[in-house]
Write an enzyme that holds these catalytic residues in place. Sequence first.
Site, PDB file in Angstrom:
ATOM      1  N   ASP A 115      69.232  45.250  57.725  1.00 33.69           N
ATOM      2  CA  ASP A 115      67.839  45.531  58.053  1.00 33.69           C
ATOM      3  C   ASP A 115      66.995  44.261  58.103  1.00 33.69           C
ATOM      4  OD1 ASP A 115      68.048  45.067  55.320  1.00 33.69           O
ATOM      5  OD2 ASP A 115      67.644  47.132  54.773  1.00 33.69           O
ATOM      6  N   ASP A 129      64.169  54.649  45.090  1.00 33.02           N
ATOM      7  CA  ASP A 129      63.942  55.965  45.700  1.00 33.02           C
ATOM      8  C   ASP A 129      65.198  56.498  46.402  1.00 33.02           C
ATOM      9  OD1 ASP A 129      64.100  54.422  47.986  1.00 33.02           O
ATOM     10  OD2 ASP A 129      62.081  54.886  48.727  1.00 33.02           O
ATOM     11  N   HIS A 135      67.018  54.849  48.696  1.00 33.57           N
ATOM     12  CA  HIS A 135      67.302  54.365  50.063  1.00 33.57           C
ATOM     13  C   HIS A 135      68.521  53.442  50.089  1.00 33.57           C
ATOM     14  CE1 HIS A 135      64.365  50.808  49.304  1.00 33.57           C
ATOM     15  NE2 HIS A 135      65.574  50.288  49.362  1.00 33.57           N
ATOM     16  N   GLU A 142      64.680  55.462  54.224  1.00 33.45           N
ATOM     17  CA  GLU A 142      63.878  56.033  53.153  1.00 33.45           C
ATOM     18  C   GLU A 142      64.135  57.540  53.040  1.00 33.45           C
ATOM     19  OE1 GLU A 142      62.657  54.038  51.223  1.00 33.45           O
ATOM     20  OE2 GLU A 142      61.156  52.662  52.035  1.00 33.45           O
TER      21      GLU A 142
HETATM   22  C1  F6R Z   1      68.131  45.358  51.887  1.00 35.77           C
HETATM   23  C2  F6R Z   1      68.670  46.680  51.606  1.00 35.77           C
HETATM   24  C3  F6R Z   1      68.025  47.516  50.550  1.00 35.77           C
HETATM   25  C4  F6R Z   1      68.173  46.898  49.167  1.00 35.77           C
HETATM   26  C5  F6R Z   1      67.514  47.804  48.144  1.00 35.77           C
HETATM   27  C6  F6R Z   1      67.703  47.323  46.723  1.00 35.77           C
HETATM   28  O1  F6R Z   1      68.921  44.704  52.835  1.00 35.77           O
HETATM   29  O2  F6R Z   1      69.602  47.090  52.210  1.00 35.77           O
HETATM   30  O3  F6R Z   1      68.613  48.790  50.552  1.00 35.77           O
HETATM   31  O4  F6R Z   1      69.516  46.682  48.872  1.00 35.77           O
HETATM   32  O5  F6R Z   1      66.150  47.879  48.431  1.00 35.77           O
HETATM   33  O6  F6R Z   1      67.079  46.107  46.535  1.00 35.77           O
HETATM   34  P1  F6R Z   1      67.028  45.470  45.086  1.00 35.77           P
HETATM   35  O7  F6R Z   1      68.469  45.317  44.643  1.00 35.77           O
HETATM   36  O8  F6R Z   1      66.333  44.160  45.247  1.00 35.77           O
HETATM   37  O9  F6R Z   1      66.297  46.447  44.223  1.00 35.77           O
END
Ligand code: F6R
Length: 258
Positions: free
Chosen positions: A64, A133, A135, A140
């Site tokens: 992403d 959450d 995701h 989301e």
């Molecule tokens: C970003 C992604 C997101 C993150 C997720 C957790 O490339 O794929 O799904 O992995 O937001 O992020 P952290 O580990 O920083 O809480």
Amino acid sequence: MEVVVHETGEELAGYAADRIRAEATSGVLRVLGVATGSSPSPVYTALAAGNASPLAGLEVFALDEYVGLPPGDPRSYHAVIDREITKPLGLDPARVHVPDGAAADLVAAARAYEVAIAEAGGVDLQILGIGTDGHIGFNEPSSSLRSRTRVKTLTASTRADNARFFDRPEQVPTHCLTQGLGTILDARRVLLVAQGRHKATAVAASIEGPLTAMCPGSVLQLHPDATIVLDREAASELRLLDYYRYVAEHKHAVTPTR
Ligand code: F6R
């Protein structure tokens, strides 16, 4: 799903890095999908600390990117991947792909990203983190379980979680380009890593909760080869934790009955 629980984040990162390196060495890994975030990040550090030469020829696809950050912005996922993955692992930047969140035509950019993944032969191993959450990627809650790469609106909770990377909370972009849940499910193997108590509810809902768009991580229940690697805290709400530990300990002890 295979659930692997380690005592510490360091052990978890070492386990995931060993798995990536072993797959690259054996030749089953040519296309690696990468996530950014605080749980995946130590995995790349552990990879860079060891022998990175098996990884040199990898084609890499990020999950992403924020929409609206100018190219080269240090807070963009493109820049994060450059700092944490491309440079430390000595990868060819031309083989590291990130959705183009700065494109004038985001719909065309999303379509082009799907085509690029397909032309590379599909993702062999997809690394995932998970949001509080639930995701994965930036899919989301309420995301279609069969979605493809597209523009998504970030939830208030994700923007609050990611505000730590920006000077002011209102600077966190409101939109992103993300691989869809259907895109992620197409990866041949999936390895989700999560660390910390604040991930425990989303982890438990993904592994043991109902399959639901309200917890996008639960879509991994449909994947035939998904491994979830956790530290003790991220595993703390799993009802079947003792069972997963037992399965891991006895993994190689099964004797076929006929
Ligand atoms: C970003 C992604 C997101 C993150 C997720 C957790 O490339 O794929 O799904 O992995 O937001 O992020 P952290 O580990 O920083 O809480």
